[in-house]
Design a protein around this motif. Structure first.
Motif, PDB file in Angstrom:
ATOM      1  N   ASP A 101       0.811  -1.212   0.000  1.00  0.00           N
ATOM      2  CA  ASP A 101       0.000   0.000   0.000  1.00  0.00           C
ATOM      3  C   ASP A 101       0.845   1.264   0.000  1.00  0.00           C
ATOM      4  O   ASP A 101       0.487   2.251  -0.630  1.00  0.00           O
ATOM      5  CB  ASP A 101      -0.932   0.020   1.204  1.00  0.00           C
ATOM      6  N   TYR A 102       1.948   1.245   0.723  1.00  0.00           N
ATOM      7  CA  TYR A 102       2.793   2.433   0.751  1.00  0.00           C
ATOM      8  C   TYR A 102       3.325   2.745  -0.645  1.00  0.00           C
ATOM      9  O   TYR A 102       3.536   3.903  -0.996  1.00  0.00           O
ATOM     10  CB  TYR A 102       3.940   2.292   1.756  1.00  0.00           C
ATOM     11  N   ALA A 103       3.534   1.706  -1.489  1.00  0.00           N
ATOM     12  CA  ALA A 103       4.029   1.930  -2.852  1.00  0.00           C
ATOM     13  C   ALA A 103       2.995   2.690  -3.670  1.00  0.00           C
ATOM     14  O   ALA A 103       3.338   3.592  -4.443  1.00  0.00           O
ATOM     15  CB  ALA A 103       4.386   0.605  -3.523  1.00  0.00           C
ATOM     16  N   VAL A 104       1.714   2.359  -3.477  1.00  0.00           N
ATOM     17  CA  VAL A 104       0.635   3.076  -4.174  1.00  0.00           C
ATOM     18  C   VAL A 104       0.617   4.528  -3.717  1.00  0.00           C
ATOM     19  O   VAL A 104       0.510   5.456  -4.527  1.00  0.00           O
ATOM     20  CB  VAL A 104      -0.734   2.407  -3.907  1.00  0.00           C
ATOM     21  N   PHE A 105       0.727   4.727  -2.426  1.00  0.00           N
ATOM     22  CA  PHE A 105       0.690   6.075  -1.870  1.00  0.00           C
ATOM     23  C   PHE A 105       1.836   6.932  -2.415  1.00  0.00           C
ATOM     24  O   PHE A 105       1.616   8.032  -2.921  1.00  0.00           O
ATOM     25  CB  PHE A 105       0.750   6.014  -0.339  1.00  0.00           C
ATOM     26  N   TYR A 106       3.049   6.425  -2.326  1.00  0.00           N
ATOM     27  CA  TYR A 106       4.205   7.201  -2.786  1.00  0.00           C
ATOM     28  C   TYR A 106       4.226   7.346  -4.307  1.00  0.00           C
ATOM     29  O   TYR A 106       4.724   8.345  -4.828  1.00  0.00           O
ATOM     30  CB  TYR A 106       5.507   6.608  -2.257  1.00  0.00           C
ATOM     31  N   GLU A 107       3.657   6.399  -5.011  1.00  0.00           N
ATOM     32  CA  GLU A 107       3.513   6.553  -6.463  1.00  0.00           C
ATOM     33  C   GLU A 107       2.567   7.715  -6.758  1.00  0.00           C
ATOM     34  O   GLU A 107       2.826   8.537  -7.633  1.00  0.00           O
ATOM     35  CB  GLU A 107       2.990   5.251  -7.084  1.00  0.00           C
ATOM     36  N   GLY A 108       1.482   7.791  -6.004  1.00  0.00           N
ATOM     37  CA  GLY A 108       0.531   8.893  -6.186  1.00  0.00           C
ATOM     38  C   GLY A 108       1.145  10.251  -5.901  1.00  0.00           C
ATOM     39  O   GLY A 108       0.929  11.212  -6.642  1.00  0.00           O
ATOM     40  N   ASN A 131      -8.683   2.807   2.652  1.00  0.00           N
ATOM     41  CA  ASN A 131      -8.766   2.210   3.989  1.00  0.00           C
ATOM     42  C   ASN A 131      -7.855   1.004   4.198  1.00  0.00           C
ATOM     43  O   ASN A 131      -7.988   0.309   5.194  1.00  0.00           O
ATOM     44  CB  ASN A 131     -10.206   1.805   4.336  1.00  0.00           C
ATOM     45  N   SER A 132      -6.972   0.698   3.288  1.00  0.00           N
ATOM     46  CA  SER A 132      -6.134  -0.487   3.446  1.00  0.00           C
ATOM     47  C   SER A 132      -4.962  -0.244   4.396  1.00  0.00           C
ATOM     48  O   SER A 132      -4.459  -1.180   4.984  1.00  0.00           O
ATOM     49  CB  SER A 132      -5.630  -0.963   2.089  1.00  0.00           C
ATOM     50  N   ASN A 133      -4.534   0.998   4.549  1.00  0.00           N
ATOM     51  CA  ASN A 133      -3.426   1.312   5.446  1.00  0.00           C
ATOM     52  C   ASN A 133      -3.847   2.507   6.295  1.00  0.00           C
ATOM     53  O   ASN A 133      -3.830   3.641   5.831  1.00  0.00           O
ATOM     54  CB  ASN A 133      -2.167   1.627   4.638  1.00  0.00           C
ATOM     55  N   ALA A 134      -4.209   2.218   7.539  1.00  0.00           N
ATOM     56  CA  ALA A 134      -4.726   3.271   8.418  1.00  0.00           C
ATOM     57  C   ALA A 134      -3.730   4.407   8.614  1.00  0.00           C
ATOM     58  O   ALA A 134      -4.122   5.562   8.736  1.00  0.00           O
ATOM     59  CB  ALA A 134      -5.114   2.672   9.760  1.00  0.00           C
ATOM     60  N   GLN A 135      -2.458   4.098   8.632  1.00  0.00           N
ATOM     61  CA  GLN A 135      -1.425   5.105   8.824  1.00  0.00           C
ATOM     62  C   GLN A 135      -1.436   6.140   7.692  1.00  0.00           C
ATOM     63  O   GLN A 135      -1.185   7.310   7.919  1.00  0.00           O
ATOM     64  CB  GLN A 135      -0.054   4.442   8.909  1.00  0.00           C
ATOM     65  N   LEU A 136      -1.749   5.716   6.480  1.00  0.00           N
ATOM     66  CA  LEU A 136      -1.703   6.614   5.325  1.00  0.00           C
ATOM     67  C   LEU A 136      -3.080   7.118   4.876  1.00  0.00           C
ATOM     68  O   LEU A 136      -3.161   7.979   4.008  1.00  0.00           O
ATOM     69  CB  LEU A 136      -1.021   5.904   4.151  1.00  0.00           C
ATOM     70  N   GLU A 137      -4.157   6.612   5.452  1.00  0.00           N
ATOM     71  CA  GLU A 137      -5.506   6.913   4.968  1.00  0.00           C
ATOM     72  C   GLU A 137      -5.835   8.410   4.999  1.00  0.00           C
ATOM     73  O   GLU A 137      -6.337   8.957   4.017  1.00  0.00           O
ATOM     74  CB  GLU A 137      -6.546   6.126   5.757  1.00  0.00           C
ATOM     75  N   ASP A 138      -5.554   9.087   6.092  1.00  0.00           N
ATOM     76  CA  ASP A 138      -5.869  10.513   6.175  1.00  0.00           C
ATOM     77  C   ASP A 138      -5.014  11.329   5.211  1.00  0.00           C
ATOM     78  O   ASP A 138      -5.491  12.294   4.617  1.00  0.00           O
ATOM     79  CB  ASP A 138      -5.678  11.022   7.606  1.00  0.00           C
ATOM     80  N   TYR A 139      -3.787  10.917   5.043  1.00  0.00           N
ATOM     81  CA  TYR A 139      -2.911  11.606   4.089  1.00  0.00           C
ATOM     82  C   TYR A 139      -3.341  11.325   2.654  1.00  0.00           C
ATOM     83  O   TYR A 139      -3.236  12.194   1.791  1.00  0.00           O
ATOM     84  CB  TYR A 139      -1.453  11.216   4.315  1.00  0.00           C
ATOM     85  N   ARG A 140      -3.828  10.115   2.397  1.00  0.00           N
ATOM     86  CA  ARG A 140      -4.358   9.795   1.063  1.00  0.00           C
ATOM     87  C   ARG A 140      -5.490  10.742   0.737  1.00  0.00           C
ATOM     88  O   ARG A 140      -5.550  11.323  -0.346  1.00  0.00           O
ATOM     89  CB  ARG A 140      -4.868   8.341   1.010  1.00  0.00           C
ATOM     90  N   LYS A 141      -6.394  10.957   1.684  1.00  0.00           N
ATOM     91  CA  LYS A 141      -7.515  11.868   1.468  1.00  0.00           C
ATOM     92  C   LYS A 141      -7.035  13.300   1.248  1.00  0.00           C
ATOM     93  O   LYS A 141      -7.542  14.004   0.372  1.00  0.00           O
ATOM     94  CB  LYS A 141      -8.472  11.818   2.665  1.00  0.00           C
ATOM     95  N   TRP A 142      -6.071  13.732   2.045  1.00  0.00           N
ATOM     96  CA  TRP A 142      -5.533  15.091   1.920  1.00  0.00           C
ATOM     97  C   TRP A 142      -4.947  15.324   0.530  1.00  0.00           C
ATOM     98  O   TRP A 142      -5.262  16.296  -0.142  1.00  0.00           O
ATOM     99  CB  TRP A 142      -4.488  15.326   3.003  1.00  0.00           C
ATOM    100  N   ASN A 169      -7.778  13.797  13.111  1.00  0.00           N
ATOM    101  CA  ASN A 169      -6.726  13.240  12.270  1.00  0.00           C
ATOM    102  C   ASN A 169      -5.625  14.275  12.119  1.00  0.00           C
ATOM    103  O   ASN A 169      -5.833  15.445  12.423  1.00  0.00           O
ATOM    104  CB  ASN A 169      -7.307  12.801  10.912  1.00  0.00           C
ATOM    105  N   PRO A 170      -4.469  13.863  11.639  1.00  0.00           N
ATOM    106  CA  PRO A 170      -3.335  14.795  11.528  1.00  0.00           C
ATOM    107  C   PRO A 170      -3.574  15.954  10.551  1.00  0.00           C
ATOM    108  O   PRO A 170      -2.901  16.971  10.629  1.00  0.00           O
ATOM    109  CB  PRO A 170      -2.179  13.926  11.034  1.00  0.00           C
ATOM    110  N   GLN A 171      -4.514  15.822   9.640  1.00  0.00           N
ATOM    111  CA  GLN A 171      -4.746  16.856   8.624  1.00  0.00           C
ATOM    112  C   GLN A 171      -5.971  17.710   8.928  1.00  0.00           C
ATOM    113  O   GLN A 171      -6.349  18.543   8.109  1.00  0.00           O
ATOM    114  CB  GLN A 171      -4.896  16.204   7.249  1.00  0.00           C
ATOM    115  N   LYS A 172      -6.586  17.539  10.078  1.00  0.00           N
ATOM    116  CA  LYS A 172      -7.820  18.262  10.398  1.00  0.00           C
ATOM    117  C   LYS A 172      -7.637  19.779  10.341  1.00  0.00           C
ATOM    118  O   LYS A 172      -8.427  20.479   9.710  1.00  0.00           O
ATOM    119  CB  LYS A 172      -8.334  17.847  11.775  1.00  0.00           C
TER     120      LYS A 172
END
Length: 182
Positions: A101-108, A131-142, A169-172
């Motif tokens: 999942d982190y590869a998808v995130f960093y690719e994006g 929702n596959s990686n809770a650590q990155l989910e809020d950042y994915r949305k941001w 969340n961290p981006q609120k």
């Protein structure tokens, strides 16, 4: 002694002055409203540029003396050095080989860096990634909201930012600030 005919020119002058003043006030107020409505709203691209920051490498930070050369290390080395075109390729390979999942995130994020926000949106809207990686989910949305801003789709960005602004969340705070500016 003054007669009515003596004051007539002053009355006519006062009436015409009043009309010009009223017309000027209407023009000023109308111009101000147009300025507030259209010109003072920031451009979505300007908002994107003022809020976008490259997400840091928290998965595989480069450590001195570490010589392990694998696909993951190469991808993050390219990412950290700012070679985002290479990072896109390497994270794409990593994503297909290991389904990380982190590869998808960093690719994006890398796609945003090379000015291809549509590809970021496609990756981040993919149901397998959500929702596959809770650590990155809020950042994915941001970053998804920022990608929509970059292509001038404010409605989609606002919807995502509203979701981020109502949960802890961290981006609120950033989401609330950006919504306020929009």
């Amino acid at each position: 002694i003054y007669t009515l005919s003596d004051t007539l020119p002053y009355t006519t002058l006062f009436r015409s002055w009043w009309k010009y003043t009223a017309a000027a006030v209407v023009l000023i107020v109308g111009g101000w409203m147009v300025f507030q409505q259209y010109l003072s709203n920031p451009n979505p691209l300007e908002l994107y540029l003022s809020y976008y920051q490259t997400y840091p490498n928290i998965i595989a930070p480069n450590v001195r003396g570490e010589k392990e050369e694998n696909l993951k290390t190469k991808a993050f080395t390219a990412y950290d050095s700012g070679d985002f075109e290479l990072a896109v390729q390497l994270f794409g390979k990593l994503k297909t080989q290991k389904s990380e999942d982190y590869a998808v995130f960093y690719e994006g994020i890398s796609y945003l860096e090379v000015n291809e926000p549509e590809k970021t949106i496609a990756l981040f809207e993919n149901k397998k990634f959500i929702n596959s990686n809770a650590q990155l989910e809020d950042y994915r949305k941001w970053y998804l909201a920022l990608a929509y801003l970059k292509i001038d789709k404010k409605e989609q960005a606002v919807e995502i930012l509203k979701g981020l602004s109502i949960t802890e969340n961290p981006q609120k705070e950033q989401a609330l600030k950006l919504l306020d500016e929009m």
